[in-house]
Design an enzyme around this catalytic site. Structure first.
Site, PDB file in Angstrom:
ATOM      1  N   THR A  72       0.983  -1.576  -0.272  1.00 21.12           N
ATOM      2  CA  THR A  72      -0.144   0.038   0.199  1.00 21.12           C
ATOM      3  C   THR A  72       0.889   0.571   0.046  1.00 21.12           C
ATOM      4  O   THR A  72       1.913   1.498   1.010  1.00 21.12           O
ATOM      5  CB  THR A  72      -1.216  -0.158   1.040  1.00 21.12           C
ATOM      6  OG1 THR A  72      -1.771  -1.292   1.390  1.00 21.12           O
ATOM      7  CG2 THR A  72      -2.208   1.488   1.425  1.00 21.12           C
ATOM      8  N   LYS A 115      -7.912   1.495  -2.949  1.00 23.48           N
ATOM      9  CA  LYS A 115      -8.154   0.815  -1.418  1.00 23.48           C
ATOM     10  C   LYS A 115      -8.279   1.842  -0.942  1.00 23.48           C
ATOM     11  O   LYS A 115      -8.365   1.582   0.265  1.00 23.48           O
ATOM     12  CB  LYS A 115      -5.811   0.369  -1.756  1.00 23.48           C
ATOM     13  CG  LYS A 115      -5.347   0.331  -0.158  1.00 23.48           C
ATOM     14  CD  LYS A 115      -5.476  -1.016  -0.123  1.00 23.48           C
ATOM     15  CE  LYS A 115      -5.224  -1.307   2.067  1.00 23.48           C
ATOM     16  NZ  LYS A 115      -5.174  -2.560   2.173  1.00 23.48           N
ATOM     17  N   LYS A 141      -1.933   5.026   8.628  1.00 25.24           N
ATOM     18  CA  LYS A 141      -1.556   5.519   7.581  1.00 25.24           C
ATOM     19  C   LYS A 141      -2.042   5.373   6.375  1.00 25.24           C
ATOM     20  O   LYS A 141      -2.069   6.239   4.976  1.00 25.24           O
ATOM     21  CB  LYS A 141      -0.300   3.742   6.729  1.00 25.24           C
ATOM     22  CG  LYS A 141       0.418   3.699   5.670  1.00 25.24           C
ATOM     23  CD  LYS A 141       1.517   2.313   5.470  1.00 25.24           C
ATOM     24  CE  LYS A 141       1.564   2.577   4.151  1.00 25.24           C
ATOM     25  NZ  LYS A 141       2.576   1.037   3.685  1.00 25.24           N
TER      26      LYS A 141
HETATM   27  P1  NAD Z   1       6.386  -6.289   7.219  1.00 23.11           P
HETATM   28  O1  NAD Z   1       7.202  -4.476   7.984  1.00 23.11           O
HETATM   29  O2  NAD Z   1       5.957  -6.970   8.230  1.00 23.11           O
HETATM   30  O3  NAD Z   1       6.581  -6.108   6.331  1.00 23.11           O
HETATM   31  C1  NAD Z   1       7.382  -5.087   4.766  1.00 23.11           C
HETATM   32  C2  NAD Z   1       8.961  -6.298   4.915  1.00 23.11           C
HETATM   33  O4  NAD Z   1       9.407  -5.571   3.927  1.00 23.11           O
HETATM   34  C3  NAD Z   1      10.208  -6.573   6.507  1.00 23.11           C
HETATM   35  O5  NAD Z   1       9.994  -7.533   6.531  1.00 23.11           O
HETATM   36  C4  NAD Z   1      11.200  -5.387   5.372  1.00 23.11           C
HETATM   37  O6  NAD Z   1      12.692  -6.341   6.681  1.00 23.11           O
HETATM   38  C5  NAD Z   1      11.273  -5.699   4.355  1.00 23.11           C
HETATM   39  N1  NAD Z   1      12.111  -4.796   3.522  1.00 23.11           N
HETATM   40  C6  NAD Z   1      11.837  -3.033   4.130  1.00 23.11           C
HETATM   41  N2  NAD Z   1      12.805  -2.650   3.384  1.00 23.11           N
HETATM   42  C7  NAD Z   1      13.224  -3.485   1.846  1.00 23.11           C
HETATM   43  C8  NAD Z   1      14.110  -3.406   1.232  1.00 23.11           C
HETATM   44  N3  NAD Z   1      14.782  -2.537   1.107  1.00 23.11           N
HETATM   45  N4  NAD Z   1      14.223  -4.441   0.277  1.00 23.11           N
HETATM   46  C9  NAD Z   1      13.566  -5.398   0.583  1.00 23.11           C
HETATM   47  N5  NAD Z   1      13.068  -5.118   2.050  1.00 23.11           N
HETATM   48  C10 NAD Z   1      12.807  -4.736   2.554  1.00 23.11           C
HETATM   49  O7  NAD Z   1       4.856  -4.820   6.952  1.00 23.11           O
HETATM   50  P2  NAD Z   1       3.614  -5.822   5.765  1.00 23.11           P
HETATM   51  O8  NAD Z   1       2.431  -6.113   7.197  1.00 23.11           O
HETATM   52  O9  NAD Z   1       3.693  -7.232   5.536  1.00 23.11           O
HETATM   53  O10 NAD Z   1       2.776  -4.864   5.307  1.00 23.11           O
HETATM   54  C11 NAD Z   1       3.429  -4.728   3.932  1.00 23.11           C
HETATM   55  C12 NAD Z   1       3.187  -3.424   3.042  1.00 23.11           C
HETATM   56  O11 NAD Z   1       0.938  -4.269   2.669  1.00 23.11           O
HETATM   57  C13 NAD Z   1       2.242  -2.594   3.335  1.00 23.11           C
HETATM   58  O12 NAD Z   1       2.392  -1.477   2.290  1.00 23.11           O
HETATM   59  C14 NAD Z   1       1.480  -2.862   4.361  1.00 23.11           C
HETATM   60  O13 NAD Z   1       0.654  -1.376   4.220  1.00 23.11           O
HETATM   61  C15 NAD Z   1       0.017  -3.323   3.243  1.00 23.11           C
HETATM   62  N6  NAD Z   1      -0.670  -3.970   4.113  1.00 23.11           N
HETATM   63  C16 NAD Z   1      -0.519  -4.465   5.345  1.00 23.11           C
HETATM   64  C17 NAD Z   1      -1.791  -5.178   5.358  1.00 23.11           C
HETATM   65  C18 NAD Z   1      -1.730  -6.259   7.184  1.00 23.11           C
HETATM   66  O14 NAD Z   1      -2.576  -6.385   8.301  1.00 23.11           O
HETATM   67  N7  NAD Z   1      -0.227  -5.887   7.690  1.00 23.11           N
HETATM   68  C19 NAD Z   1      -2.515  -5.474   4.826  1.00 23.11           C
HETATM   69  C20 NAD Z   1      -3.406  -5.112   3.511  1.00 23.11           C
HETATM   70  C21 NAD Z   1      -1.836  -4.137   2.916  1.00 23.11           C
END
Ligand code: NAD
Length: 292
Positions: free
Chosen positions: A87, A162, A237
């Site tokens: 997102t 979204k 966010k």
């Molecule tokens: P998260 O923080 O668990 O996962 C993100 C991952 O990206 C982490 O493991 C981090 O180490 C990695 N990362 C960061 N910078 C990086 C880089 N430069 N290179 C490689 N890896 C890198 O977050 P999440 O909950 O998995 O969410 C991910 C996305 O999904 C976000 O944009 C969030 O808004 C969206 N989202 C999350 C949810 C939820 O319920 N968690 C629901 C819908 C959407």
């Protein structure tokens, strides 16, 4: 399919695991170095992307997406597809898509709803922006990771869908919580309130599927001491993204703006960080009438 997967966190990890379970060859990269079983871990993002037909990103925000995309686009073969499921702001999605297109790649923005549970179960909904041929190429992957993929139009439209959806969700959750708190003070039983509203014109997903009152309606984070679920921080966010987008196109969104303000206060000043976004109900319970 040969897939690169960058960002293997709470969402990306189980999504990648489902692709492996469906028989796809997944090479992954995360700055933590961690990924689920069955994913071959690469040393960096370009190494995960090299030779892949589709490169999926699931990253925290638009700035990180822009940085990762700049690295991987150079490593991707023409005709392959960059599929971002994070997102992020609409402007970042459109900038990455333009860069990918000028390198001869297909690009899709495909944010999800369904949360970690949906990622694990393979029941996410994808909201997708980008060209038809790229959408067709990614469709079998959407079918593995989710239950529905809606093609919303050109680049950035997935992110637009979204943030509009979540702006409605944030505002309706607040409205549902404040109504429960009012009902309490009026002496109206919560179960009776649920029975009426869930079958009346005030009903919404926040009431019927994710009821913020413990012990009422289907099981929800309220029944688990407001452990997320969908964390208030993530709602904040998304609300901020909606307000940035509204600012950018001069759209009047007073309800979304107030929802963003209330979630900001909740997360940053009132101990809401790390709690489910439905924990707005105990917040309202404790309060008396005041200016918003
Ligand atoms: P998260 O923080 O668990 O996962 C993100 C991952 O990206 C982490 O493991 C981090 O180490 C990695 N990362 C960061 N910078 C990086 C880089 N430069 N290179 C490689 N890896 C890198 O977050 P999440 O909950 O998995 O969410 C991910 C996305 O999904 C976000 O944009 C969030 O808004 C969206 N989202 C999350 C949810 C939820 O319920 N968690 C629901 C819908 C959407």
């Amino acid at each position: 399919m040969k897939i690169g997967f960058i960002g293997l966190g709470n969402m990306g990890g189980p999504m990648a695991a489902n692709l492996v379970a469906a028989g796809h060859a997944v090479t992954g990269y995360d700055i933590t170095g961690l990924g689920p079983d069955g994913v071959t871990m690469a040393a960096d993002a370009p190494a995960a992307a090299a030779g892949a037909q589709v490169v999926i990103t699931m990253l925290p925000n638009g700035a990180i997406l822009r940085q990762v995309a700049a690295e991987v686009i150079a490593a991707m073969a023409p005709g392959s597809v960059l599929l971002d499921c994070s997102t992020v702001d609409v402007a970042s999605a459109r900038a990455v898509a333009a860069k990918a297109a000028s390198a001869g790649l297909g690009a899709l923005d495909a944010p999800v709803s369904g949360g970690v549970g949906g990622a694990q179960a393979g029941t996410l909904t994808f909201m997708v922006g980008g060209p038809d041929d790229a959408f067709a190429m990614a469709a079998p992957l959407f079918a593995v990771m989710g239950q529905k993929a809606v093609h919303c139009g050109a680049a950035g439209n997935g992110q637009a869908a979204k943030i509009c959806n979540n702006m409605i969700l944030g505002a309706t959750m607040i409205a549902t919580c404040e109504a429960f708190a009012l009902a309490d003070k009026l002496g109206l039983d919560r179960q009776a309130m649920f029975d009426v509203v869930s079958t009346s014109s005030g009903q919404s997903w926040s009431m019927t599927s994710y009821c913020p009152a413990p012990g009422i309606g289907p099981k929800s984070p309220a029944d688990n001491d407001y452990q997320p679920g969908f964390a208030a921080d993530l709602m904040l966010k998304d609300l901020r993204l909606s307000q940035d987008a509204a600012e950018g196109v001069d759209a009047d969104t007073p309800m979304g703006q107030l929802a963003a303000t209330l979630y900001a206060r909740f997360v940053e000043e009132e101990g809401g960080k790390g709690r489910d976004f439905s924990a707005m109900l105990p917040r309202f319970e404790k309060r008396g009438r005041s200016k918003p």
